[in-house]
Design a protein around this motif. Structure first.
Motif, PDB file in Angstrom:
ATOM      1  N   GLU A 113     -10.975  -3.734  41.438  1.00 45.22           N
ATOM      2  CA  GLU A 113     -10.544  -3.062  40.200  1.00 45.22           C
ATOM      3  C   GLU A 113      -9.699  -4.001  39.348  1.00 45.22           C
ATOM      4  OE1 GLU A 113      -8.399   1.090  38.764  1.00 45.22           O
ATOM      5  OE2 GLU A 113      -8.175   0.410  40.842  1.00 45.22           O
ATOM      6  N   LYS A 114      -8.797  -4.729  39.982  1.00 48.37           N
ATOM      7  CA  LYS A 114      -7.945  -5.677  39.250  1.00 48.37           C
ATOM      8  C   LYS A 114      -8.777  -6.783  38.620  1.00 48.37           C
ATOM      9  CE  LYS A 114      -3.883  -8.635  39.870  1.00 48.37           C
ATOM     10  NZ  LYS A 114      -2.868  -9.141  40.853  1.00 48.37           N
ATOM     11  N   SER A 115      -9.838  -7.206  39.318  1.00 45.62           N
ATOM     12  CA  SER A 115     -10.714  -8.266  38.811  1.00 45.62           C
ATOM     13  C   SER A 115     -11.708  -7.767  37.777  1.00 45.62           C
ATOM     14  CB  SER A 115     -11.480  -8.894  39.982  1.00 45.62           C
ATOM     15  OG  SER A 115     -10.599  -9.454  40.928  1.00 45.62           O
ATOM     16  N   GLY A 168     -17.946   9.933  45.169  1.00 48.58           N
ATOM     17  CA  GLY A 168     -16.551  10.126  44.784  1.00 48.58           C
ATOM     18  C   GLY A 168     -15.877   8.833  44.384  1.00 48.58           C
ATOM     19  N   LEU A 169     -16.125   7.763  45.132  1.00 49.30           N
ATOM     20  CA  LEU A 169     -15.508   6.479  44.799  1.00 49.30           C
ATOM     21  C   LEU A 169     -16.078   5.893  43.512  1.00 49.30           C
ATOM     22  CD1 LEU A 169     -15.072   4.695  48.245  1.00 49.30           C
ATOM     23  CD2 LEU A 169     -13.283   5.579  46.727  1.00 49.30           C
ATOM     24  N   MET A 182     -13.728   4.833  40.385  1.00 48.68           N
ATOM     25  CA  MET A 182     -13.747   3.499  39.797  1.00 48.68           C
ATOM     26  C   MET A 182     -14.318   3.479  38.378  1.00 48.68           C
ATOM     27  SD  MET A 182     -12.465   1.227  41.908  1.00 48.68           S
ATOM     28  CE  MET A 182     -11.229   2.473  42.304  1.00 48.68           C
ATOM     29  N   ALA A 183     -14.455   4.616  37.770  1.00 49.99           N
ATOM     30  CA  ALA A 183     -15.061   4.718  36.434  1.00 49.99           C
ATOM     31  C   ALA A 183     -14.381   3.785  35.440  1.00 49.99           C
ATOM     32  CB  ALA A 183     -14.973   6.152  35.933  1.00 49.99           C
ATOM     33  N   THR A 200     -18.973  -1.089  40.663  1.00 49.96           N
ATOM     34  CA  THR A 200     -19.989  -0.078  40.935  1.00 49.96           C
ATOM     35  C   THR A 200     -19.970   0.287  42.416  1.00 49.96           C
ATOM     36  OG1 THR A 200     -21.802  -1.619  41.430  1.00 49.96           O
ATOM     37  CG2 THR A 200     -21.449  -1.036  39.111  1.00 49.96           C
ATOM     38  N   VAL A 201     -20.264   1.545  42.690  1.00 47.60           N
ATOM     39  CA  VAL A 201     -20.314   2.051  44.060  1.00 47.60           C
ATOM     40  C   VAL A 201     -21.589   2.866  44.209  1.00 47.60           C
ATOM     41  CG1 VAL A 201     -19.123   3.341  45.861  1.00 47.60           C
ATOM     42  CG2 VAL A 201     -17.783   2.207  44.060  1.00 47.60           C
TER      43      VAL A 201
END
Length: 263
Positions: free
Chosen positions: A129-131, A167-168, A172-173, A178-179
């Motif tokens: 997420e940070k990247s 859910g993940l 992470m939207a 992507t999940v």
């Protein structure tokens, strides 16, 4: 389409054989540095050597850790603190009647099939997420939709992975991460071959035995055969690619058309 994962680090859990090994090989062939995982150091080293024979120059790291426990996951994460791609492949299966499946067996299946994926995702997603870039893939199964009566406990864990994946993806939207879940059908992995070893003693080829097995337990199959591990890995590798940036929250079936739905 040329998939280039140069500069990316990929973790594939349970990757010393079967679908996990095929995923690791496919990702390495696309330029990713791949972390191979298994419980035993000897199995990890053997897997690394076999991939290097097929992918000269592959960047591979081996980590022996039992991810079916919290301690094993912590040990792995200490050795590999971050990654760009996480393939939650680790899983066990086996037929057992519902009324003979005790609490301890249910717990084992949840620890290995579900909680390993929970713990690894919880550890690696914050860095992704940070990247503003990352890929997480869960190896679910058509059995998560088409629950097998002979191993309900297994099917339930694979359904849980579908919920976790969706859910993940929503969690992470908008992050560039992507999940997704990939749902194989019957696949000619080492585990399935072991399960069919009695039939293989008849002198028939593994492909013939696999076809008979599929038509007996999954007669709705459209391809009417078992898939190869490489066929499943192809979907996983694409889902991990830069090109798959608009695919997230999906349940991607590589089930040979077994699940009889157009949705």
């Amino acid at each position: 389409m040329k998939i280039d994962l140069s500069g990316k680090t990929a973790v594939v859990t349970g990757s010393t054989k079967g679908i996990g090994w095929a995923c690791a090989k496919g990702l390495a062939a696309c330029g990713a540095e791949v972390v191979i995982n298994g419980r035993k150091r000897a199995d990890v080293e053997k897997a690394i050597e076999s991939i290097k024979q097929r992918v000269p120059g592959a960047g591979l790291i081996g980590v022996a850790a039992d991810l079916g426990s919290a301690e094993g996951c912590e040990d792995f994460i200490r050795q590999v603190p971050r990654c760009d791609i996480l393939v939650n492949n680790l899983g066990i299966f086996g037929p057992q009647d519902f009324f003979e499946t005790e609490d301890s067996q249910w717990q084992t299946f949840f620890d290995v099939n579900v909680m390993s994926a929970v713990r690894m995702s919880r550890a690696y997603l914050p860095h992704m997420e940070k990247s503003q870039w990352g890929r997480v893939v869960f190896l679910s199964s058509e059995s998560g939709l088409n629950i097998p009566t002979e191993m309900i406990h297994y099917g339930v864990t694979k359904t849980a992975l579908l919920s976790l994946s969706r859910g993940l993806a929503k969690r992470m939207a908008g992050t560039g991460v992507t999940v997704n879940a990939v749902l194989p059908g019957p696949t000619l992995s080492e585990g399935v071959k072991d399960m069919l070893k009695h039939d293989l003693e008849s002198g028939k080829s593994v492909e013939e035995v696999g076809r008979e097995f599929v038509m007996e337990i999954r007669p709705s199959s459209i391809i009417q055969r078992a898939a190869s591990t490489e066929e499943v890995a192809n979907m996983v590798v694409y889902t991990c690619s830069i090109q798959a940036s608009a695919t997230t929250g999906a349940a991607l079936r590589v089930d040979g058309g077994i699940v009889d739905t157009i949705a």
